[in-house]
Scaffold this motif. Sequence first.
Motif, PDB file in Angstrom:
ATOM      1  N   LEU A   1      -6.252   9.136  -7.412  1.00 39.14           N
ATOM      2  CA  LEU A   1      -5.736   8.692  -6.338  1.00 39.14           C
ATOM      3  C   LEU A   1      -6.723   7.977  -5.474  1.00 39.14           C
ATOM      4  CD1 LEU A   1      -3.478  11.839  -5.339  1.00 39.14           C
ATOM      5  CD2 LEU A   1      -2.442   9.636  -5.809  1.00 39.14           C
ATOM      6  N   CYS A   2      -6.243   6.602  -5.042  1.00 38.08           N
ATOM      7  CA  CYS A   2      -7.159   5.959  -4.046  1.00 38.08           C
ATOM      8  C   CYS A   2      -6.515   6.097  -2.699  1.00 38.08           C
ATOM      9  CB  CYS A   2      -7.108   4.551  -4.453  1.00 38.08           C
ATOM     10  SG  CYS A   2      -8.128   3.220  -3.617  1.00 38.08           S
ATOM     11  N   ALA A   3      -7.559   5.877  -1.698  1.00 41.10           N
ATOM     12  CA  ALA A   3      -6.912   6.104  -0.101  1.00 41.10           C
ATOM     13  C   ALA A   3      -7.894   5.067   0.642  1.00 41.10           C
ATOM     14  CB  ALA A   3      -6.777   7.442   0.233  1.00 41.10           C
ATOM     15  N   SER A   4      -7.258   4.666   1.621  1.00 41.95           N
ATOM     16  CA  SER A   4      -8.136   4.191   2.763  1.00 41.95           C
ATOM     17  C   SER A   4      -7.721   4.632   4.215  1.00 41.95           C
ATOM     18  CB  SER A   4      -7.846   2.530   2.681  1.00 41.95           C
ATOM     19  OG  SER A   4      -6.550   2.281   3.146  1.00 41.95           O
ATOM     20  N   SER A   5      -8.701   4.314   5.196  1.00 45.27           N
ATOM     21  CA  SER A   5      -8.455   4.710   6.308  1.00 45.27           C
ATOM     22  C   SER A   5      -9.225   4.000   7.293  1.00 45.27           C
ATOM     23  CB  SER A   5      -8.760   6.140   6.708  1.00 45.27           C
ATOM     24  OG  SER A   5     -10.190   6.291   6.779  1.00 45.27           O
ATOM     25  N   LEU A   6      -8.840   3.465   8.522  1.00 48.07           N
ATOM     26  CA  LEU A   6      -9.311   2.835   9.726  1.00 48.07           C
ATOM     27  C   LEU A   6     -10.607   3.229  10.022  1.00 48.07           C
ATOM     28  CD1 LEU A   6      -8.850   0.349  11.264  1.00 48.07           C
ATOM     29  CD2 LEU A   6      -7.742   1.733  12.968  1.00 48.07           C
ATOM     30  N   ASP A   7     -10.624   4.507  10.146  1.00 48.09           N
ATOM     31  CA  ASP A   7     -11.755   5.121  10.504  1.00 48.09           C
ATOM     32  C   ASP A   7     -11.836   6.652  10.122  1.00 48.09           C
ATOM     33  OD1 ASP A   7     -10.778   5.003  13.768  1.00 48.09           O
ATOM     34  OD2 ASP A   7     -10.539   6.790  12.707  1.00 48.09           O
ATOM     35  N   LEU A   8     -12.723   7.390  10.335  1.00 47.54           N
ATOM     36  CA  LEU A   8     -12.790   8.721   9.805  1.00 47.54           C
ATOM     37  C   LEU A   8     -11.925   9.617  10.612  1.00 47.54           C
ATOM     38  CD1 LEU A   8     -16.757   9.329   8.923  1.00 47.54           C
ATOM     39  CD2 LEU A   8     -14.684   8.915   7.459  1.00 47.54           C
ATOM     40  N   ASN A   9     -11.528   9.208  11.640  1.00 47.63           N
ATOM     41  CA  ASN A   9     -10.320  10.047  12.409  1.00 47.63           C
ATOM     42  C   ASN A   9      -8.965   9.630  12.394  1.00 47.63           C
ATOM     43  OD1 ASN A   9     -12.402  11.888  13.620  1.00 47.63           O
ATOM     44  ND2 ASN A   9     -12.894  10.435  14.878  1.00 47.63           N
TER      45      ASN A   9
ATOM     46  N   PHE B   1     -12.541   1.699 -15.914  1.00 46.18           N
ATOM     47  CA  PHE B   1     -12.559   1.101 -14.759  1.00 46.18           C
ATOM     48  C   PHE B   1     -11.164   1.376 -14.085  1.00 46.18           C
ATOM     49  CE2 PHE B   1     -16.448  -1.116 -14.758  1.00 46.18           C
ATOM     50  CZ  PHE B   1     -16.890  -1.500 -15.998  1.00 46.18           C
ATOM     51  N   LEU B   2     -11.124   2.027 -12.786  1.00 53.57           N
ATOM     52  CA  LEU B   2      -9.839   2.219 -12.057  1.00 53.57           C
ATOM     53  C   LEU B   2     -10.076   1.152 -10.859  1.00 53.57           C
ATOM     54  CD1 LEU B   2      -9.201   6.078 -12.097  1.00 53.57           C
ATOM     55  CD2 LEU B   2      -8.590   4.080 -13.861  1.00 53.57           C
ATOM     56  N   GLU B   3      -9.044   0.435 -10.526  1.00 52.20           N
ATOM     57  CA  GLU B   3      -9.203  -0.440  -9.561  1.00 52.20           C
ATOM     58  C   GLU B   3      -8.165  -0.075  -8.349  1.00 52.20           C
ATOM     59  OE1 GLU B   3     -12.107  -2.695 -11.651  1.00 52.20           O
ATOM     60  OE2 GLU B   3     -11.740  -2.700  -9.439  1.00 52.20           O
TER      61      GLU B   3
ATOM     62  N   VAL C   1      -1.755   0.029  -0.117  1.00 52.55           N
ATOM     63  CA  VAL C   1      -2.923   0.484  -1.229  1.00 52.55           C
ATOM     64  C   VAL C   1      -2.304   0.365  -2.597  1.00 52.55           C
ATOM     65  CG1 VAL C   1      -4.553   2.184  -1.941  1.00 52.55           C
ATOM     66  CG2 VAL C   1      -4.038   2.024   0.586  1.00 52.55           C
ATOM     67  N   THR C   2      -3.033  -0.503  -3.257  1.00 57.69           N
ATOM     68  CA  THR C   2      -2.488  -0.893  -4.605  1.00 57.69           C
ATOM     69  C   THR C   2      -3.503  -0.447  -5.686  1.00 57.69           C
ATOM     70  OG1 THR C   2      -1.405  -2.769  -3.805  1.00 57.69           O
ATOM     71  CG2 THR C   2      -1.700  -2.589  -6.114  1.00 57.69           C
ATOM     72  N   GLN C   3      -3.171   0.400  -6.741  1.00 56.63           N
ATOM     73  CA  GLN C   3      -3.796   0.863  -8.002  1.00 56.63           C
ATOM     74  C   GLN C   3      -3.624  -0.117  -8.998  1.00 56.63           C
ATOM     75  OE1 GLN C   3      -4.036   5.276  -6.222  1.00 56.63           O
ATOM     76  NE2 GLN C   3      -5.105   5.139  -8.171  1.00 56.63           N
TER      77      GLN C   3
ATOM     78  N   ASN D   1      -0.088   4.714  -5.285  1.00 60.25           N
ATOM     79  CA  ASN D   1       0.571   5.573  -5.970  1.00 60.25           C
ATOM     80  C   ASN D   1       0.026   6.474  -7.294  1.00 60.25           C
ATOM     81  OD1 ASN D   1       3.002   5.171  -4.736  1.00 60.25           O
ATOM     82  ND2 ASN D   1       3.506   3.337  -5.671  1.00 60.25           N
ATOM     83  N   GLY D   2      -1.314   5.984  -7.369  1.00 63.11           N
ATOM     84  CA  GLY D   2      -1.926   6.987  -8.212  1.00 63.11           C
ATOM     85  C   GLY D   2      -2.078   6.058  -9.915  1.00 63.11           C
ATOM     86  N   THR D   3      -3.147   6.598 -10.460  1.00 62.36           N
ATOM     87  CA  THR D   3      -3.111   6.230 -11.785  1.00 62.36           C
ATOM     88  C   THR D   3      -3.373   7.623 -12.739  1.00 62.36           C
ATOM     89  OG1 THR D   3      -4.329   4.178 -11.258  1.00 62.36           O
ATOM     90  CG2 THR D   3      -4.762   5.366 -13.625  1.00 62.36           C
ATOM     91  N   ARG D   4      -2.627   7.633 -13.733  1.00 56.64           N
ATOM     92  CA  ARG D   4      -2.396   8.870 -14.333  1.00 56.64           C
ATOM     93  C   ARG D   4      -3.478   8.565 -15.606  1.00 56.64           C
ATOM     94  NH1 ARG D   4      -1.222  13.737 -14.678  1.00 56.64           N
ATOM     95  NH2 ARG D   4       0.550  13.758 -12.730  1.00 56.64           N
ATOM     96  N   LEU D   5      -4.440   9.059 -15.670  1.00 52.30           N
ATOM     97  CA  LEU D   5      -5.525   8.859 -16.871  1.00 52.30           C
ATOM     98  C   LEU D   5      -5.182  10.039 -17.715  1.00 52.30           C
ATOM     99  CD1 LEU D   5      -7.733   7.161 -18.198  1.00 52.30           C
ATOM    100  CD2 LEU D   5      -9.430   8.340 -16.954  1.00 52.30           C
ATOM    101  N   THR D   6      -5.169   9.516 -19.241  1.00 52.33           N
ATOM    102  CA  THR D   6      -5.288  10.502 -20.232  1.00 52.33           C
ATOM    103  C   THR D   6      -6.472   9.982 -21.132  1.00 52.33           C
ATOM    104  OG1 THR D   6      -3.085  10.851 -20.385  1.00 52.33           O
ATOM    105  CG2 THR D   6      -3.998  11.549 -22.312  1.00 52.33           C
ATOM    106  N   VAL D   7      -7.385  10.971 -21.522  1.00 51.62           N
ATOM    107  CA  VAL D   7      -8.399  10.793 -22.219  1.00 51.62           C
ATOM    108  C   VAL D   7      -8.541  11.732 -23.628  1.00 51.62           C
ATOM    109  CG1 VAL D   7     -11.055  10.592 -22.608  1.00 51.62           C
ATOM    110  CG2 VAL D   7     -10.127  10.349 -20.355  1.00 51.62           C
ATOM    111  N   THR D   8      -8.119  10.871 -24.606  1.00 51.57           N
ATOM    112  CA  THR D   8      -7.858  11.702 -25.838  1.00 51.57           C
ATOM    113  C   THR D   8      -9.411  11.594 -26.958  1.00 51.57           C
ATOM    114  OG1 THR D   8      -7.200   9.676 -26.937  1.00 51.57           O
ATOM    115  CG2 THR D   8      -5.599  10.909 -25.982  1.00 51.57           C
TER     116      THR D   8
END
Lengths: 112, 111
Positions: free
Chosen positions: A90-98, A20-22, A4-6, A105-112
Amino acid sequence: DVKVTQSSRYLVKRTGEKVFLECVQDMDHENMFWYRQDPGLGLRLIYFSYDVKMKEKGDIPEGYSVSREKKERFSLILESASTNQTSMYLCASSLDLNSPLHFGNGTRLTVT
Amino acid sequence: DQQVKQNSPSLSVQEGRISILNCDYTNSMFDYFLWYKKYPAEGPTFLISISSIKDKNEDGRFTVFLNKSAKHLSLHIVPSQPGDSAVYFCAGKGGNEKLTFGTGTRLTIIP
């Protein structure tokens, strides 16, 4: 291994900007998620998607929107960034809900 | 309403000893629980899970115990190693509902 790539590790934006966070996953997973992590609050779900063009609100969707035009890509949009949206995303994925979630690895966003 | 609670924000344990991380939940519909481990500047990684039909699941040095009547689960790490220093999140879910995470416990292993 699932990847999973951010797109950004760190972002600094100004109040009022559109952000936009991709996120891209390479394992053909049905489900994708956006969380934010804040000290003392753990991981809180913003939005998730269980199929292309489908989205569901999580626990804290206010101020955010999402887009899933392709199965592998899930974007988080801050329509008008505010300082209280400074966080680790943090973005995540899963094959199914179980199945367990696989996180980027996350995106650290700072809003000033 | 915090459905999954990790009441200890931090824990320090001597290398080689047992680390016990605790988690309480309030939602009686939860039937599946997971533990994730997170290093700084990385995303959480899945560690171990347990279904409510079991009361124990073991994977190498990691064992998760579930006490349904007390709505409590714990993660045991034996023996603790320096590489185990991380933040640990427990999470629970019921049926096809989404995961609910706890607030995390920072584990520090002292060499």
